[in-house]
Enzyme design. Structure first.
Site, PDB file in Angstrom:
ATOM      1  N   ASN A 159      53.221  41.315  42.583  1.00  0.00           N
ATOM      2  CA  ASN A 159      53.016  41.347  41.134  1.00  0.00           C
ATOM      3  C   ASN A 159      52.049  42.450  40.756  1.00  0.00           C
ATOM      4  OD1 ASN A 159      50.395  40.352  39.596  1.00  0.00           O
ATOM      5  ND2 ASN A 159      50.397  39.313  41.584  1.00  0.00           N
ATOM      6  N   MET A 208      50.910  42.254  37.263  1.00  0.00           N
ATOM      7  CA  MET A 208      50.874  41.727  35.906  1.00  0.00           C
ATOM      8  C   MET A 208      49.824  42.420  35.044  1.00  0.00           C
ATOM      9  SD  MET A 208      53.314  39.532  36.243  1.00  0.00           S
ATOM     10  CE  MET A 208      53.257  38.505  34.787  1.00  0.00           C
ATOM     11  N   PHE A 239      46.595  41.189  34.230  1.00  0.00           N
ATOM     12  CA  PHE A 239      45.826  40.265  33.376  1.00  0.00           C
ATOM     13  C   PHE A 239      46.442  40.156  31.981  1.00  0.00           C
ATOM     14  CE2 PHE A 239      41.475  41.085  35.685  1.00  0.00           C
ATOM     15  CZ  PHE A 239      41.918  40.353  36.769  1.00  0.00           C
ATOM     16  N   SER A 289      41.286  41.645  41.655  1.00  0.00           N
ATOM     17  CA  SER A 289      42.692  41.939  41.392  1.00  0.00           C
ATOM     18  C   SER A 289      42.951  43.423  41.622  1.00  0.00           C
ATOM     19  CB  SER A 289      43.065  41.577  39.948  1.00  0.00           C
ATOM     20  OG  SER A 289      44.349  42.090  39.634  1.00  0.00           O
ATOM     21  N   ASN A 304      45.310  45.032  40.193  1.00  0.00           N
ATOM     22  CA  ASN A 304      46.177  45.482  39.106  1.00  0.00           C
ATOM     23  C   ASN A 304      45.436  45.932  37.843  1.00  0.00           C
ATOM     24  OD1 ASN A 304      48.523  44.912  40.644  1.00  0.00           O
ATOM     25  ND2 ASN A 304      48.304  42.743  40.146  1.00  0.00           N
ATOM     26  N   THR A 305      44.110  45.907  37.855  1.00  0.00           N
ATOM     27  CA  THR A 305      43.306  46.479  36.774  1.00  0.00           C
ATOM     28  C   THR A 305      42.523  47.653  37.354  1.00  0.00           C
ATOM     29  OG1 THR A 305      43.085  44.392  35.572  1.00  0.00           O
ATOM     30  CG2 THR A 305      41.418  46.064  35.146  1.00  0.00           C
ATOM     31  N   LYS A 316      35.924  35.391  43.510  1.00  0.00           N
ATOM     32  CA  LYS A 316      37.196  35.589  44.197  1.00  0.00           C
ATOM     33  C   LYS A 316      37.203  36.974  44.836  1.00  0.00           C
ATOM     34  CE  LYS A 316      42.109  34.633  43.637  1.00  0.00           C
ATOM     35  NZ  LYS A 316      43.112  34.051  42.733  1.00  0.00           N
ATOM     36  N   ASN A 361      42.261  36.887  47.109  1.00  0.00           N
ATOM     37  CA  ASN A 361      43.207  37.353  46.101  1.00  0.00           C
ATOM     38  C   ASN A 361      44.439  37.943  46.802  1.00  0.00           C
ATOM     39  OD1 ASN A 361      44.223  38.268  43.531  1.00  0.00           O
ATOM     40  ND2 ASN A 361      42.123  38.520  42.824  1.00  0.00           N
ATOM     41  N   THR A 362      45.302  38.606  46.030  1.00  0.00           N
ATOM     42  CA  THR A 362      46.479  39.254  46.623  1.00  0.00           C
ATOM     43  C   THR A 362      46.065  40.519  47.371  1.00  0.00           C
ATOM     44  OG1 THR A 362      46.865  40.458  44.559  1.00  0.00           O
ATOM     45  CG2 THR A 362      48.031  38.368  44.856  1.00  0.00           C
ATOM     46  N   GLY A 393      48.695  32.590  50.963  1.00  0.00           N
ATOM     47  CA  GLY A 393      49.607  32.301  52.061  1.00  0.00           C
ATOM     48  C   GLY A 393      49.684  30.847  52.454  1.00  0.00           C
ATOM     49  N   THR A 414      52.211  30.803  45.530  1.00  0.00           N
ATOM     50  CA  THR A 414      53.509  31.238  46.037  1.00  0.00           C
ATOM     51  C   THR A 414      54.191  30.132  46.845  1.00  0.00           C
ATOM     52  OG1 THR A 414      52.638  33.493  46.107  1.00  0.00           O
ATOM     53  CG2 THR A 414      54.696  33.097  47.264  1.00  0.00           C
TER      54      THR A 414
END
Length: 361
Positions: free
Chosen positions: A117, A119, A121, A182, A184-185, A223, A252-253, A305, A327
């Site tokens: 992902n 996304m 946020f 994250s 993704n930011t 996190k 996190n991922t 996981g 997941t």
């Protein structure tokens, strides 16, 4: 098995294969369930397995929770205990509303039992979430709220961004998860650096104490990313301990792609964070490292996981006090939650944890 054979194929086909559309469809269904008290009560009796634990002063009906990201907007908070979860973490929410990254931004890798992902946020902002929670029915389990930095906010102003979200949502949270990891930011993971993290956590702790006004403040969990080296994690943990943080969420991922089935390399090449089966061993070893490095002084929420009861069991063995699933719920459905709690309860009752088998159960 009914979920895998019947419900999951229908959900995965929703939106003509678009994973985010299927996710939105699921949340709409669960939002309707959340609003129906009698249905929720009936499902809680059916699905919830009692295995009470207390962590950071919070009593949890059982130690298996929903990870952040599944219910970003707090749309289905009443549904999660009805599906067996002992707690739920919503968000990540930011001070300002933001649409996130362009779609498509969520991808399945079924052969790898993984998701990718980016996304970004996407959420309605802290004020909108507070209004939604104020109007929502009571939640039948502890509620965590994950807070992050708005993309438009520069890093030097990140602390006030987090503080705004915490102030706005304080009445509704049993604990806060501070998301600085994250992928993704842009730039967010720089907040894991020692001095930046020290400033952020110190400000959040002081503000929590001010709002609590002499009572116990809401616990803060940090996190962390699975892509940090052990020396970097050790430094981060030193900051957490000196800043009075309540605990750690690991992890996190990941931006790595180890463990992906080669037939899904094209999907894996999409930018973003990966979750699911390929993260199992990585997250578990980080939980083990955190537990060892802090000598058990920081409670750990194991996340990443957790696909089967064996994975949850291994997280507890590694030192986790609580475990989160996301997941694993997408691929395995509610039975993963129930079976994981039953496994934990057998250990708690007997005083001895069963050795995880080499195959999934």
């Amino acid at each position: 098995m009914l979920y895998q054979k019947l419900a999951r194929p229908v959900l995965f086909r929703a939106g003509r294969g678009d994973a985010e559309t299927a996710h939105e469809t699921t949340l709409r269904w669960l939002s309707r369930l959340s609003a129906q008290r009698q249905a929720r009560d009936a499902l809680i009796k059916l699905n919830r397995v009692s295995a009470p634990v207390t962590v950071c002063g919070i009593p949890f009906p059982n130690p298996i929770g929903l990870a952040a990201g599944m219910d970003k907007h707090g749309a289905a908070i009443g549904a999660w205990p009805a599906l067996g979860f002992g707690f739920a973490e919503i968000g990540t929410v930011t001070a300002h509303a933001q649409s996130g990254n362009p779609r498509p931004r969520l991808y399945r890798m079924p052969k790898s039992e993984a998701l990718v992902n980016r996304m970004g946020f996407n959420n309605d902002g802290a004020q909108a979430l507070a209004a939604r929670l104020a109007a929502a029915p009571p939640v039948d389990c502890p509620l965590g709220i994950s807070i992050g930095k708005s993309k438009a906010t520069p890093l030097e102003a990140a602390t006030e961004d987090y503080l705004h979200s915490m102030r706005t949502l304080y009445p509704f949270a049993d604990y806060f998860a501070v998301n600085v990891s994250s992928p993704n930011t842009p730039g967010l993971r720089q907040l894991q650096d020692a001095e930046a993290l020290r400033r952020l956590l110190g400000a959040l702790r002081l503000e929590g104490e001010r709002i609590a006004a002499g009572r116990a403040p809401r616990p803060l969990f940090v996190k962390i990313a699975p892509d940090l080296t052990e020396p970097a994690i050790a430094q981060l943990l030193e900051v957490c301990l000196s800043s009075g943080v309540s605990g750690v969420i690991a992890t996190n991922t990941t931006i790595g792609r180890d463990g992906v089935d080669p037939r899904e390399d094209a999907v894996a090449a999409q930018p973003g964070g990966m979750s699911g089966r390929p993260l199992s061993a990585i997250s578990r070893e980080i939980v083990r490292f955190v537990h060892s490095e802090t000598r058990g002084a920081l409670p750990i929420i194991g996340s990443g996981g957790v696909m089967t009861p064996d994975d949850a069991d291994a997280m507890f063995d590694a030192g986790a006090s609580l475990v989160q699933i996301y997941t694993g719920f997408v691929y395995g459905g509610p039975s993963v939650v129930r079976r994981s709690v039953r496994r934990y309860r057998r250990w708690a009752a007997g005083g001895r944890r069963p050795r995880p088998s080499t195959t999934s159960t």
